[in-house]
Design an enzyme around this catalytic site. Structure first.
Site, PDB file in Angstrom:
ATOM      1  N   GLY A 278      82.998  21.740  13.326  1.00  0.00           N
ATOM      2  CA  GLY A 278      82.747  20.761  14.443  1.00  0.00           C
ATOM      3  C   GLY A 278      83.296  21.417  15.958  1.00  0.00           C
ATOM      4  O   GLY A 278      83.117  20.588  17.033  1.00  0.00           O
ATOM      5  N   GLU A 320      85.075  25.048   8.379  1.00  0.00           N
ATOM      6  CA  GLU A 320      83.980  25.304   8.342  1.00  0.00           C
ATOM      7  C   GLU A 320      83.205  25.479   9.487  1.00  0.00           C
ATOM      8  O   GLU A 320      82.190  24.445   9.771  1.00  0.00           O
ATOM      9  CB  GLU A 320      83.106  24.112   7.265  1.00  0.00           C
ATOM     10  N   PRO A 321      83.369  26.203  10.449  1.00  0.00           N
ATOM     11  CA  PRO A 321      82.619  26.425  11.685  1.00  0.00           C
ATOM     12  C   PRO A 321      81.229  26.876  11.450  1.00  0.00           C
ATOM     13  O   PRO A 321      81.136  27.942  10.802  1.00  0.00           O
ATOM     14  CB  PRO A 321      83.592  27.342  12.319  1.00  0.00           C
ATOM     15  N   GLY A 322      80.236  26.288  12.128  1.00  0.00           N
ATOM     16  CA  GLY A 322      78.834  26.780  12.110  1.00  0.00           C
ATOM     17  C   GLY A 322      78.556  27.260  13.449  1.00  0.00           C
ATOM     18  O   GLY A 322      78.534  28.301  13.836  1.00  0.00           O
ATOM     19  N   ARG A 323      78.446  26.191  14.443  1.00  0.00           N
ATOM     20  CA  ARG A 323      78.111  26.229  15.660  1.00  0.00           C
ATOM     21  C   ARG A 323      78.950  27.323  16.594  1.00  0.00           C
ATOM     22  O   ARG A 323      78.517  28.068  17.298  1.00  0.00           O
ATOM     23  CB  ARG A 323      78.109  24.961  16.439  1.00  0.00           C
ATOM     24  N   ARG A 360      67.032  19.857  20.113  1.00  0.00           N
ATOM     25  CA  ARG A 360      68.413  19.342  20.515  1.00  0.00           C
ATOM     26  C   ARG A 360      68.218  18.314  21.774  1.00  0.00           C
ATOM     27  O   ARG A 360      69.029  17.265  21.963  1.00  0.00           O
ATOM     28  CB  ARG A 360      69.453  20.523  20.491  1.00  0.00           C
ATOM     29  N   CYS A 391      52.710  17.724  22.886  1.00  0.00           N
ATOM     30  CA  CYS A 391      52.044  16.605  23.469  1.00  0.00           C
ATOM     31  C   CYS A 391      52.716  15.548  23.254  1.00  0.00           C
ATOM     32  O   CYS A 391      52.846  14.517  22.555  1.00  0.00           O
ATOM     33  CB  CYS A 391      50.876  16.345  22.610  1.00  0.00           C
ATOM     34  N   GLU A 392      53.919  15.381  24.218  1.00  0.00           N
ATOM     35  CA  GLU A 392      54.906  14.578  24.221  1.00  0.00           C
ATOM     36  C   GLU A 392      56.032  14.761  25.172  1.00  0.00           C
ATOM     37  O   GLU A 392      56.365  15.808  25.681  1.00  0.00           O
ATOM     38  CB  GLU A 392      55.905  15.011  22.774  1.00  0.00           C
ATOM     39  N   TYR A 421      71.655  25.477  15.352  1.00  0.00           N
ATOM     40  CA  TYR A 421      70.670  24.222  15.127  1.00  0.00           C
ATOM     41  C   TYR A 421      69.455  24.266  15.898  1.00  0.00           C
ATOM     42  O   TYR A 421      68.999  23.206  16.523  1.00  0.00           O
ATOM     43  CB  TYR A 421      71.501  23.173  15.548  1.00  0.00           C
TER      44      TYR A 421
HETATM   45  N1  LLP Z   1      80.983  21.070   7.574  1.00  0.00           N
HETATM   46  C1  LLP Z   1      80.324  19.973   7.339  1.00  0.00           C
HETATM   47  C2  LLP Z   1      80.484  19.279   6.155  1.00  0.00           C
HETATM   48  C3  LLP Z   1      79.148  19.489   8.095  1.00  0.00           C
HETATM   49  O1  LLP Z   1      78.431  18.568   7.952  1.00  0.00           O
HETATM   50  C4  LLP Z   1      79.179  20.385   9.496  1.00  0.00           C
HETATM   51  C5  LLP Z   1      78.022  19.966  10.309  1.00  0.00           C
HETATM   52  C6  LLP Z   1      79.735  21.413   9.705  1.00  0.00           C
HETATM   53  C7  LLP Z   1      80.760  21.913   8.730  1.00  0.00           C
HETATM   54  C8  LLP Z   1      79.407  22.333  10.861  1.00  0.00           C
HETATM   55  O2  LLP Z   1      79.617  21.818  11.892  1.00  0.00           O
HETATM   56  P1  LLP Z   1      79.650  22.629  13.341  1.00  0.00           P
HETATM   57  O3  LLP Z   1      80.800  23.642  13.124  1.00  0.00           O
HETATM   58  O4  LLP Z   1      78.354  23.573  13.339  1.00  0.00           O
HETATM   59  O5  LLP Z   1      79.830  21.589  14.321  1.00  0.00           O
HETATM   60  N2  LLP Z   1      72.367  19.209  14.247  1.00  0.00           N
HETATM   61  C9  LLP Z   1      73.618  19.082  14.989  1.00  0.00           C
HETATM   62  C10 LLP Z   1      74.930  19.372  14.468  1.00  0.00           C
HETATM   63  C11 LLP Z   1      74.765  18.420  13.000  1.00  0.00           C
HETATM   64  C12 LLP Z   1      76.246  19.115  12.347  1.00  0.00           C
HETATM   65  C13 LLP Z   1      76.025  18.562  10.616  1.00  0.00           C
HETATM   66  N3  LLP Z   1      77.228  19.009  10.170  1.00  0.00           N
HETATM   67  C14 LLP Z   1      73.527  19.622  16.410  1.00  0.00           C
HETATM   68  O6  LLP Z   1      72.453  20.198  16.716  1.00  0.00           O
HETATM   69  O7  LLP Z   1      74.242  19.375  17.319  1.00  0.00           O
END
Ligand code: LLP
Length: 463
Positions: A278, A320-323, A360, A391-392, A421
């Site tokens: 997050g 759990e960093p993704g973004r 997004r 088309c939107e 994302y």
């Molecule tokens: N761990 C869990 C359990 C999660 O549900 C998520 C994201 C993450 C880790 C990774 O979160 P991050 O570090 O990437 O913020 N599609 C949306 C974001 C959805 C996130 C869903 N869960 C967007 O484009 O902003």
């Protein structure tokens, strides 16, 4: 590339409708390192390069629209997270942000673990050789088939999201003669979004089991009695694109309180807590994200403090960093197709992609910035809205930004911070072909996810 002039739109648009923009940047040719991948630079002769390669060359070779991912930046961010948390903690990259086999190999090489949330992500991870014990399996409605595959593969942990799932995973593990390591995902009553968090009553959502009303304590009670499960800890994820650490602090405190209750009731000290992902990134120059070492220190301090006061040994922390890892490492390159100045409003710039490669903005009202990257320009700034070819009317990529007023069809523009994302949420709306992801590093570019073709579309259409 064409440089023909066209009627310029309003320069600063004193008339502002909905939307958000600040003043135009002092120098439209400057690329703010906050929002661009680390190796992106504008050289002295004005060319924009990534990984040492000019983007105009990349466009010729790979076409547009395309995502270009700075591999050394990705690896550096993995290392920064791993170093910040150190050997006493675990970093799981959240594959939902963007996953491919190359990414899985980079994660392994840089010492990260992987969080997957579907059978498809699990397959990609295993296929690329990620050791199963380094995989965490998430999701609020994993199918029986997915659970079976995960247990058979020997994933390091399954994060349990409901009472049904506690029983289901226990049953499957027992049937397969396994004891599956699991965490229970709890809902701590904190919801965080960007700069704010709210610490009341956000149990009204589909994920996790509420701490409130003793639900989570009951889940622990059940998990501890089931032979197929080895309960290793508690998991909490409070939201995404968060800047304010206060939400994480409340979450950590509440999770530690649960650990203390579990110890008091069962005489068991659960050894791990996972505080989810997050952490926010800079999409525009106005965002100020935290560095991994600040985050690690803030989380470590709060967990240690809370555990000390509860008389608990400090558990192993995971995140759990993704973004925060992949988001800043990529940009989307588009070619400008049409330019429509709307008198007194703004200029609409249409590109060869749109909501199919970046949903997004339409979905979350997300903010992005954009730059002209195929040449420099000294023309006046012009307020633009970058839109796609779908088309939107909600097909907006960048709501409000400034580009030079001599922008012309054929120019290349790039939107930074699209690593997370965007490809992972891309669609085939209007039968668009999803763009490729090209990894660039040290003067070499290679496709890691290829562009879809019309044959790909037709192959699925079997009627
Ligand atoms: N761990 C869990 C359990 C999660 O549900 C998520 C994201 C993450 C880790 C990774 O979160 P991050 O570090 O990437 O913020 N599609 C949306 C974001 C959805 C996130 C869903 N869960 C967007 O484009 O902003």
């Amino acid at each position: 590339m064409s440089r023909s002039a066209h009627p310029a739109g309003p320069r600063h648009a004193d008339v502002m409708t909905e939307g958000h923009y600040t003043a135009p940047p002092a120098d439209l040719n400057a690329l703010d390192p906050k929002v661009w991948a680390r190796t992106v630079t504008r050289t002295e002769d004005g060319a924009v390069t990534v990984g040492g390669i000019e983007v105009t060359r990349l466009a010729e070779e790979f076409g547009t629209p395309a995502y270009f991912l700075d591999e050394s930046d990705f690896r550096a961010r993995c290392r920064a997270w791993a170093d910040a948390f150190g050997p006493g903690a675990d970093v799981f990259y959240a594959g939902k942000a963007f996953l491919s086999r190359a990414v899985v190999r980079w994660l392994q090489e840089e010492g990260l673990n992987l969080d997957v949330c579907s059978g498809g992500e699990l397959t990609t991870a295993l296929d690329a050789g990620m050791p199963a014990e380094r995989i965490a399996f998430h999701g609020n409605n994993k199918t029986v088939a997915e659970i079976e595959r995960a247990v058979k593969a020997g994933v390091g942990r399954i994060v349990l999201d409901s009472f049904q799932e506690i029983a289901r995973v226990a049953h499957i593990a027992q049937r397969l003669g396994r004891r599956q390591r699991v965490q229970i995902r709890v809902t701590v009553g904190v919801e965080a979004h960007t700069h704010e968090f709210i610490a009341t009553a956000h149990e009204d959502q589909k994920f996790g089991i509420a701490l409130a009303g003793g639900q989570a304590a009951e889940a622990v009670r059940r998990a501890l009695t089931l032979d197929g499960l080895e309960l290793i800890g508690i998991h909490s994820h409070i939201g995404s694109q968060i800047f304010d650490m206060a939400g994480f602090e409340v979450s950590a405190r509440r999770v530690v309180q649960l650990l203390a209750e579990v110890r008091d009731e069962h005489g068991v000290e659960l050894p791990e807590i996972d505080l989810g992902g997050g952490l926010g990134i800079a999409y525009t120059s106005e965002d100020d994200p935290r560095e991994p070492h600040e985050i690690a220190k803030a989380l470590g301090d709060i967990v240690t403090r809370e555990c000390e006061s509860a008389g608990l040994a400090t558990p192993r922390i995971s995140v759990e960093p993704g973004r925060a890892i992949v988001g800043p490492t990529a940009f989307t390159l588009y070619e400008v197709g049409t330019i429509k100045p709307l008198e007194g409003l703004r200029t609409y710039v249409s590109v060869d992609g749109g909501m199919s490669d970046n949903i997004r903005t339409a979905l979350y009202d997300a903010e992005y910035t954009v730059a002209l990257v195929s040449r420099t320009s000294d023309a006046e700034p012009m307020l633009v809205r970058v839109v796609g070819k779908h088309c939107e009317s909600g097909d907006i990529v960048v709501k409000d930004a400034f580009l030079p007023s001599d922008l012309a069809p054929g120019d290349l523009i790039a939107v930074p911070a699209t690593g997370a994302y965007c490809r992972s949420m891309a669609s085939n709306y209007n039968h668009a072909l999803r763009p490729p992801v090209v990894a660039v590093r040290d003067g070499r570019a290679r496709v890691i996810v290829r562009r879809e073709t019309e044959e790909d579309l037709l192959r699925l259409d079997v009627g």
